[in-house]
Design an enzyme around this catalytic site. Sequence first.
Site, mmCIF file in Angstrom:
data_model
loop_
_atom_site.group_PDB
_atom_site.id
_atom_site.type_symbol
_atom_site.label_atom_id
_atom_site.label_comp_id
_atom_site.label_asym_id
_atom_site.label_seq_id
_atom_site.Cartn_x
_atom_site.Cartn_y
_atom_site.Cartn_z
ATOM 1 N N ARG A 1 36.318 18.060 16.551
ATOM 2 C CA ARG A 1 35.789 17.688 17.862
ATOM 3 C C ARG A 1 35.072 18.891 18.468
ATOM 4 O O ARG A 1 35.471 20.035 18.247
ATOM 5 C CB ARG A 1 36.925 17.239 18.807
ATOM 6 C CG ARG A 1 37.502 15.867 18.492
ATOM 7 C CD ARG A 1 36.525 14.730 18.760
ATOM 8 N NE ARG A 1 37.055 13.414 18.394
ATOM 9 C CZ ARG A 1 36.834 12.804 17.231
ATOM 10 N NH1 ARG A 1 36.104 13.370 16.302
ATOM 11 N NH2 ARG A 1 37.335 11.603 17.001
ATOM 12 N N HIS B 1 27.322 13.872 14.491
ATOM 13 C CA HIS B 1 28.633 13.213 14.403
ATOM 14 C C HIS B 1 28.620 12.062 13.373
ATOM 15 O O HIS B 1 28.876 10.902 13.729
ATOM 16 C CB HIS B 1 29.098 12.698 15.780
ATOM 17 C CG HIS B 1 30.589 12.513 15.852
ATOM 18 N ND1 HIS B 1 31.308 12.694 17.009
ATOM 19 C CD2 HIS B 1 31.506 12.169 14.905
ATOM 20 C CE1 HIS B 1 32.590 12.448 16.781
ATOM 21 N NE2 HIS B 1 32.735 12.129 15.495
HETATM 22 P P1 NAP Z 1 46.011 13.859 11.248
HETATM 23 O O1 NAP Z 1 46.380 13.062 10.045
HETATM 24 O O2 NAP Z 1 46.640 13.541 12.551
HETATM 25 O O3 NAP Z 1 46.275 15.396 10.878
HETATM 26 C C1 NAP Z 1 46.183 16.420 11.806
HETATM 27 C C2 NAP Z 1 46.602 17.737 11.150
HETATM 28 O O4 NAP Z 1 46.431 18.796 12.098
HETATM 29 C C3 NAP Z 1 48.059 17.758 10.720
HETATM 30 O O5 NAP Z 1 48.205 18.465 9.501
HETATM 31 C C4 NAP Z 1 48.725 18.547 11.857
HETATM 32 O O6 NAP Z 1 49.897 19.247 11.467
HETATM 33 C C5 NAP Z 1 47.636 19.536 12.185
HETATM 34 N N1 NAP Z 1 47.817 20.070 13.544
HETATM 35 C C6 NAP Z 1 47.872 19.403 14.713
HETATM 36 N N2 NAP Z 1 48.037 20.258 15.748
HETATM 37 C C7 NAP Z 1 48.099 21.496 15.200
HETATM 38 C C8 NAP Z 1 48.263 22.797 15.733
HETATM 39 N N3 NAP Z 1 48.419 23.010 17.047
HETATM 40 N N4 NAP Z 1 48.280 23.854 14.877
HETATM 41 C C9 NAP Z 1 48.137 23.659 13.540
HETATM 42 N N5 NAP Z 1 47.979 22.443 12.973
HETATM 43 C C10 NAP Z 1 47.961 21.383 13.797
HETATM 44 O O7 NAP Z 1 44.430 13.788 11.497
HETATM 45 P P2 NAP Z 1 43.270 13.327 10.471
HETATM 46 O O8 NAP Z 1 43.313 11.859 10.297
HETATM 47 O O9 NAP Z 1 43.339 14.188 9.268
HETATM 48 O O10 NAP Z 1 41.977 13.675 11.346
HETATM 49 C C11 NAP Z 1 41.745 14.991 11.840
HETATM 50 C C12 NAP Z 1 40.636 14.976 12.861
HETATM 51 O O11 NAP Z 1 39.365 14.815 12.215
HETATM 52 C C13 NAP Z 1 40.652 13.818 13.860
HETATM 53 O O12 NAP Z 1 41.551 14.072 14.920
HETATM 54 C C14 NAP Z 1 39.218 13.737 14.325
HETATM 55 O O13 NAP Z 1 39.064 14.520 15.487
HETATM 56 C C15 NAP Z 1 38.430 14.367 13.182
HETATM 57 N N6 NAP Z 1 37.503 13.398 12.561
HETATM 58 C C16 NAP Z 1 36.155 13.618 12.677
HETATM 59 C C17 NAP Z 1 35.266 12.730 12.089
HETATM 60 C C18 NAP Z 1 33.783 12.983 12.133
HETATM 61 O O14 NAP Z 1 32.999 12.110 11.757
HETATM 62 N N7 NAP Z 1 33.338 14.153 12.512
HETATM 63 C C19 NAP Z 1 35.731 11.598 11.400
HETATM 64 C C20 NAP Z 1 37.104 11.404 11.303
HETATM 65 C C21 NAP Z 1 37.997 12.320 11.893
HETATM 66 P P3 NAP Z 1 51.217 18.460 10.977
HETATM 67 O O15 NAP Z 1 50.842 17.886 9.619
HETATM 68 O O16 NAP Z 1 52.220 19.515 10.869
HETATM 69 O O17 NAP Z 1 51.488 17.393 11.996
#
Ligand code: NAP
Length: 308
Positions: free
Chosen positions: A223, A271
């Site tokens: 983000r 994006h």
């Molecule tokens: P997710 O499954 O919720 O995974 C989030 C990861 O971040 C987890 O490993 C979590 O740790 C870690 N995390 C959260 N807070 C943290 C902190 N304070 N310090 C260190 N690690 C932390 O999310 P996802 O599905 O992989 O997606 C990730 C992000 O990608 C989304 O939130 C979205 O913003 C972005 N995204 C962007 C696009 C685009 O087109 N640009 C598309 C899709 C997604 P734990 O495993 O320990 O909980």
Amino acid sequence: MSLLLIAKNRDMNSLKEALLEIDPNLDVEIWPRVENKERVTFAVSWNHPEKVLQNYPNLRAVSSLGAGVNHLLSDEAISEDISLTRIVIPSLKDQMAEYVLNAVQNYRLHTARYVDQKREGFWSKHEPIPKSDCTVGVMGLGEIGVEVSKRLLVNGFEVVGYSRSKKLIDDVETYLGDELDEFLSKTNVLVCLLPLTKETNGILDLDIFKKMKKPSYLINVARGAHLVEEDLVYALDTGALNGATLDVFEEEPLPSNHLFWNRPKIMITPHVASITDPKEAAGLIVENYKRSLSGMELLFEVDREKGY
Ligand code: NAP
């Protein structure tokens, strides 16, 4: 009971079609032309206008149309008793893995410089940056981060990872919490795949860039608010970073007068790193809609405490 599709600047008709293909008996409404707000119990949202959902008195659950949920959690009008879910489907992970691999390869092979040189009619060769100077540090080892790590590994890159809780991934050195500095000291190419939360807002700052292994490069696909924009410009100008690929921005669309546009070291995409495929998402949405109607636990429910 009905299901509401609500998004600003996004056509939801293909999602409606995909939902009806799965179950022709569904009652699906598309905002803003909603016939009966009282019947809506489940909404699918992408950046809905704030507070609009408070007009739906029987809403039980809201699904994000993507993997990120910050747009749902930031809307105080969605009360705590409404469940929040998100989309986790293979194509979202696959697209992101391709995007990040491509961005890393473009950086090490100087693709952007060659595009500029072609425009200027200028012949000059640049040594590829060796893979040994391109250890990729994936920040956020969730659904998408793990897939990205694996794709990089099979393409011959060293990968290290950072998350909140400890993760075990074959051939990836993983770090957590206060091990951030150690993670950064091993990272040449930093890939941000964190959710946007109170803790991660503004995490990509000058301090982090300075601690990275040199040469260093940033890829932000999470983000826009993760990045302190002035710090990126300063880091590029002072050589703390060699360049950046950005897919997400504090303000989207990126304003036409934004200083990033004229920076040759910043690669910009609008994006598009990973876009939800309506056909693939429809199955998960219908499943969660039916689960919510029968009071069952939802799939990929958001933990409001953690903020993701
Ligand atoms: P997710 O499954 O919720 O995974 C989030 C990861 O971040 C987890 O490993 C979590 O740790 C870690 N995390 C959260 N807070 C943290 C902190 N304070 N310090 C260190 N690690 C932390 O999310 P996802 O599905 O992989 O997606 C990730 C992000 O990608 C989304 O939130 C979205 O913003 C972005 N995204 C962007 C696009 C685009 O087109 N640009 C598309 C899709 C997604 P734990 O495993 O320990 O909980």
